[in-house]
Scaffold this motif. Structure first.
Motif, PDB file in Angstrom:
ATOM      1  N   ASP A 235       0.671  -0.674   0.316  1.00 57.88           N
ATOM      2  CA  ASP A 235       0.146   0.103   0.183  1.00 57.88           C
ATOM      3  C   ASP A 235       1.218   1.553   0.251  1.00 57.88           C
ATOM      4  N   GLY A 236       0.996   1.612  -1.092  1.00 58.96           N
ATOM      5  CA  GLY A 236       2.102   3.274  -1.415  1.00 58.96           C
ATOM      6  C   GLY A 236       3.001   3.294  -1.836  1.00 58.96           C
ATOM      7  N   LEU A 237       3.912   4.085  -1.983  1.00 58.11           N
ATOM      8  CA  LEU A 237       4.963   3.994  -2.245  1.00 58.11           C
ATOM      9  C   LEU A 237       5.993   3.531  -1.123  1.00 58.11           C
ATOM     10  N   ASN A 238       6.115   3.397  -0.364  1.00 59.99           N
ATOM     11  CA  ASN A 238       6.922   3.444   1.140  1.00 59.99           C
ATOM     12  C   ASN A 238       5.627   2.014   2.145  1.00 59.99           C
ATOM     13  N   PRO A 239       5.701   0.557   1.293  1.00 64.36           N
ATOM     14  CA  PRO A 239       5.172  -0.259   2.312  1.00 64.36           C
ATOM     15  C   PRO A 239       6.144  -0.604   3.265  1.00 64.36           C
ATOM     16  N   ILE A 240       7.149  -0.006   3.705  1.00 65.82           N
ATOM     17  CA  ILE A 240       8.267  -1.198   5.139  1.00 65.82           C
ATOM     18  C   ILE A 240       8.101  -0.398   5.897  1.00 65.82           C
ATOM     19  N   LEU A 241       7.300  -0.376   6.688  1.00 60.02           N
ATOM     20  CA  LEU A 241       7.734   1.294   7.721  1.00 60.02           C
ATOM     21  C   LEU A 241       8.275   0.510   8.862  1.00 60.02           C
ATOM     22  N   GLN A 242       9.818   1.332   9.701  1.00 55.86           N
ATOM     23  CA  GLN A 242      10.557   0.888  10.926  1.00 55.86           C
ATOM     24  C   GLN A 242       9.732   1.191  11.815  1.00 55.86           C
ATOM     25  N   SER A 243      10.057   0.154  13.046  1.00 57.76           N
ATOM     26  CA  SER A 243      10.143   0.698  14.398  1.00 57.76           C
ATOM     27  C   SER A 243      10.968   0.367  15.387  1.00 57.76           C
ATOM     28  N   TRP A 244      11.209   1.196  15.667  1.00 56.92           N
ATOM     29  CA  TRP A 244      11.997   0.493  16.894  1.00 56.92           C
ATOM     30  C   TRP A 244      12.503   0.736  19.050  1.00 56.92           C
ATOM     31  N   THR A 245      12.092   0.444  19.447  1.00 56.31           N
ATOM     32  CA  THR A 245      11.821   0.037  20.991  1.00 56.31           C
ATOM     33  C   THR A 245      13.291   0.375  21.567  1.00 56.31           C
ATOM     34  N   LEU A 246      12.580   1.515  22.148  1.00 60.97           N
ATOM     35  CA  LEU A 246      14.497   1.673  22.420  1.00 60.97           C
ATOM     36  C   LEU A 246      14.534   1.875  24.332  1.00 60.97           C
ATOM     37  N   GLY A 247      15.430   1.912  25.036  1.00 65.38           N
ATOM     38  CA  GLY A 247      14.839   2.338  26.052  1.00 65.38           C
ATOM     39  C   GLY A 247      15.830   2.843  26.518  1.00 65.38           C
ATOM     40  N   PHE A 248      16.190   4.095  27.739  1.00 64.81           N
ATOM     41  CA  PHE A 248      17.142   4.744  28.089  1.00 64.81           C
ATOM     42  C   PHE A 248      17.071   4.802  29.758  1.00 64.81           C
ATOM     43  N   GLN A 249      17.866   4.249  30.438  1.00 63.19           N
ATOM     44  CA  GLN A 249      18.213   4.590  32.181  1.00 63.19           C
ATOM     45  C   GLN A 249      19.498   5.486  32.143  1.00 63.19           C
ATOM     46  N   ARG A 250      18.447   6.766  32.976  1.00 61.22           N
ATOM     47  CA  ARG A 250      19.614   7.808  32.614  1.00 61.22           C
ATOM     48  C   ARG A 250      19.416   8.571  34.385  1.00 61.22           C
ATOM     49  N   SER A 251      19.447   9.638  34.044  1.00 59.46           N
ATOM     50  CA  SER A 251      19.526  10.577  35.729  1.00 59.46           C
ATOM     51  C   SER A 251      18.004  10.750  35.880  1.00 59.46           C
ATOM     52  N   LYS A 252      17.354  11.545  36.367  1.00 56.55           N
ATOM     53  CA  LYS A 252      15.896  11.352  37.068  1.00 56.55           C
ATOM     54  C   LYS A 252      16.203  13.268  36.031  1.00 56.55           C
ATOM     55  N   PRO A 253      16.745  13.958  36.352  1.00 55.84           N
ATOM     56  CA  PRO A 253      17.391  15.266  34.808  1.00 55.84           C
ATOM     57  C   PRO A 253      17.251  14.288  33.818  1.00 55.84           C
ATOM     58  N   ASP A 254      17.802  13.793  33.592  1.00 53.31           N
ATOM     59  CA  ASP A 254      17.890  13.712  31.826  1.00 53.31           C
ATOM     60  C   ASP A 254      16.560  12.772  31.788  1.00 53.31           C
ATOM     61  N   ILE A 255      16.453  11.642  31.785  1.00 57.49           N
ATOM     62  CA  ILE A 255      14.708  11.586  32.055  1.00 57.49           C
ATOM     63  C   ILE A 255      13.637  12.382  31.274  1.00 57.49           C
ATOM     64  N   GLN A 256      13.902  13.420  32.061  1.00 58.84           N
ATOM     65  CA  GLN A 256      12.949  14.463  32.360  1.00 58.84           C
ATOM     66  C   GLN A 256      12.698  15.363  30.306  1.00 58.84           C
ATOM     67  N   GLN A 257      13.860  15.490  30.843  1.00 61.55           N
ATOM     68  CA  GLN A 257      14.325  16.397  29.100  1.00 61.55           C
ATOM     69  C   GLN A 257      13.928  15.024  28.154  1.00 61.55           C
ATOM     70  N   ILE A 258      14.202  13.840  27.942  1.00 61.61           N
ATOM     71  CA  ILE A 258      13.331  13.311  27.005  1.00 61.61           C
ATOM     72  C   ILE A 258      12.117  13.305  27.074  1.00 61.61           C
ATOM     73  N   ASP A 259      11.684  12.780  28.400  1.00 58.16           N
ATOM     74  CA  ASP A 259      10.200  13.072  28.791  1.00 58.16           C
ATOM     75  C   ASP A 259       9.520  14.471  28.062  1.00 58.16           C
ATOM     76  N   ASP A 260       9.987  15.302  28.266  1.00 62.27           N
ATOM     77  CA  ASP A 260       9.718  16.542  27.851  1.00 62.27           C
ATOM     78  C   ASP A 260       9.464  16.422  26.316  1.00 62.27           C
ATOM     79  N   PHE A 261      10.631  16.464  25.986  1.00 64.63           N
ATOM     80  CA  PHE A 261      11.026  16.885  24.266  1.00 64.63           C
ATOM     81  C   PHE A 261       9.380  15.754  23.297  1.00 64.63           C
TER      82      PHE A 261
END
Length: 88
Positions: A13-39
């Motif tokens: 279906d369409g010009l780009n039928p294969i879409l990729q996805s990635w499940t990622l995990g980040f373990q960092r300090s709470k302020p760093d994780i808060q920045q990612i969550d805010d983004f």
């Protein structure tokens, strides 16, 4: 389209039928994780952003699913699913 006895008809279906996805995990300090969550909250699962995939190739992705878990008093873990998008 599903037929009887487990048979199905499939097509691209369409010009780009294969879409990729990635499940990622980040373990960092709470302020760093808060920045990612805010983004990710700012993008709201709608606005795409650039990301380097596992082969260091730039990819446009969106992230509509993520969660944050406290590991201990100073560390948190964020799990996210990045989904490839194609935009003009």
């Amino acid at each position: 389209m599903q037929f009887g006895d487990g048979y199905e008809q499939r097509r691209n279906d369409g010009l780009n039928p294969i879409l990729q996805s990635w499940t990622l995990g980040f373990q960092r300090s709470k302020p760093d994780i808060q920045q990612i969550d805010d983004f990710l909250t700012d993008k709201a699962g709608i606005t795409s952003f650039s990301w380097l995939d596992l082969d260091d190739k730039p990819v446009r992705v969106k992230c509509a699913k993520w969660s944050v878990v406290e590991v201990d008093r100073n560390i948190a873990r964020l799990m996210a699913v990045f989904e490839q998008v194609f935009e003009p």
